[in-house]
Design an enzyme around this catalytic site. Structure first.
Site, PDB file in Angstrom:
ATOM      1  N   HIS A 164     -10.773  -7.356  -6.346  1.00 29.92           N
ATOM      2  CA  HIS A 164      -9.773  -6.705  -5.509  1.00 29.92           C
ATOM      3  C   HIS A 164      -9.035  -5.645  -6.320  1.00 29.92           C
ATOM      4  CE1 HIS A 164      -6.417  -5.824  -3.035  1.00 29.92           C
ATOM      5  NE2 HIS A 164      -5.563  -6.521  -3.754  1.00 29.92           N
ATOM      6  N   CYS A 177      -4.682  -9.886   0.840  1.00 28.97           N
ATOM      7  CA  CYS A 177      -5.722  -9.159   0.101  1.00 28.97           C
ATOM      8  C   CYS A 177      -6.981  -9.985  -0.150  1.00 28.97           C
ATOM      9  CB  CYS A 177      -5.163  -8.637  -1.220  1.00 28.97           C
ATOM     10  SG  CYS A 177      -3.806  -7.456  -1.003  1.00 28.97           S
ATOM     11  N   ASN A 209      -4.443   0.384  -3.739  1.00 26.80           N
ATOM     12  CA  ASN A 209      -4.682  -0.972  -3.252  1.00 26.80           C
ATOM     13  C   ASN A 209      -4.782  -0.922  -1.734  1.00 26.80           C
ATOM     14  OD1 ASN A 209      -4.515  -3.623  -2.382  1.00 26.80           O
ATOM     15  ND2 ASN A 209      -2.889  -4.205  -3.791  1.00 26.80           N
TER      16      ASN A 209
END
Length: 335
Positions: free
Chosen positions: A254, A112, A284
């Site tokens: 994020h 990520c 996500n």
């Protein structure tokens, strides 16, 4: 004078398949309330059979190139954990499909944090004079690696892609990329893990390999380290840029979990209303999270030319990173 890396184009691509919490509750032991209260997610996009990470990457890249006003770049960097194949890399195929035959292209694996790592890579090439224009893509299809029966991961992740073009420019101009900070800690390698499929545990017919083919995450460990590392990296970058908490016009963290974003913002002293959020609608999206959120903030008017933007991310490895930039006068292009 050393060239300054400048963001000059941005594009996005999302699957048209919307999966709501109620859709998941139809076959998982979960509910809309359970998912929302723990993650802040209401729905996410999921690729249909036959669509791969490379397809989303191509569409997002086409948008970024169109947004930048030129289809020419000197290299392509694709940040992803879900490449089309374990071998070869997906980036060369995407580059060729863009008509960029012969241009250097490679995949970057930092989970990520991948997009921030990609920005750092692009900035280094530009500052060194080794490239004038770099295409950076963040794309993932986590629906292909999450266990359909695991509510803890199936509910969290969505699929998508975002891309930007970084060009050589002048210091102080809108779009200029400022300080970047990266870090890693391999002792946390099992906090976010797909155990099987690599050389340590090859895929095979045994039960252990079959059980290890899906994404697994130790949620509490990830939450704590994500908040700490994203905050530390962002503070380092902000200090180097000379920004205070109130100088930050937009925090793009994020989109792992709403509570993580809120905790990072509070520690940084960034007002909640200055946090860009896509977690509720997209979940996500891993390496695509930051460019998708940047584009969304620009389209909504949250980002204006000259806005001071602070990016920060945490991913498996563990890896983390942060970057500062001023927002350019660009129009995001969605596939």
């Amino acid at each position: 004078m050393q060239p300054t890396p400048v963001l000059c184009g941005i594009g996005t691509s999302l699957p048209d398949n919307v999966v709501t919490n109620d859709d998941l509750a139809a076959y998982l032991d979960t509910s809309d309330e359970w998912i929302r209260s723990r993650t802040g997610i209401r729905e996410r996009r999921v690729v249909r059979p036959g669509t791969a990470t490379g397809d989303l990457s191509l569409a997002a890249a086409q948008g970024a190139l169109k947004s930048s006003g030129s289809a020419s770049v000197d290299l392509v960097v694709l940040a992803t954990t879900t490449p089309d194949h374990r071998c070869p890399a997906t980036a060369p195929d995407v580059a060729t499909r863009l008509g960029l035959v012969g241009v250097p292209a490679w995949d970057l694996s930092a989970v990520c944090s991948g997009f921030v790592y990609g920005l750092a890579c692009a900035a280094s090439f530009v500052r060194a004079g080794a490239a004038r224009r770099v295409l950076v893509i963040g794309a993932d299809t986590y629906s292909t690696i999450t266990d359909p029966g695991d509510r803890a991961t199936r509910a969290v992740f969505g699929d998508g892609a975002g891309a930007v073009v970084i060009r050589a420019g002048e210091p102080g101009e809108p779009g200029a990329l400022g300080p970047v900070s990266l870090g890693s800690d391999g002792s946390l390698r099992d906090a976010i893990l797909v155990a099987a499929g690599g050389s340590r545990q090859p895929l095979g017919g045994d039960g252990a390999a079959r059980d290890g083919r899906y994404f697994a995450m130790r949620g509490k460990t990830v939450f704590r380290h994500a908040v700490e590392r994203m905050t530390e990296a962002a503070e380092r970058v902000r200090a180097e840029a000379g920004w205070s908490g109130t100088d930050v016009d937009c925090l793009v963290a994020h989109q792992a979990n709403l509570r993580i974003v809120q905790a990072v913002a509070a520690r940084l002293g960034v007002p909640a209303e200055r946090c860009a959020l896509t977690i509720e609608r997209l979940g996500n999206t891993a390496a695509a999270s930051i460019p998708l959120t940047l584009a969304d903030a620009a389209c909504s008017g949250r980002l204006r030319t000259g806005s001071r933007v602070l990016l920060t991310a945490f991913g498996g490895g563990a890896t983390w990173g942060a970057a500062a930039l001023t927002w350019p006068d660009v129009t995001p292009v969605a596939a």
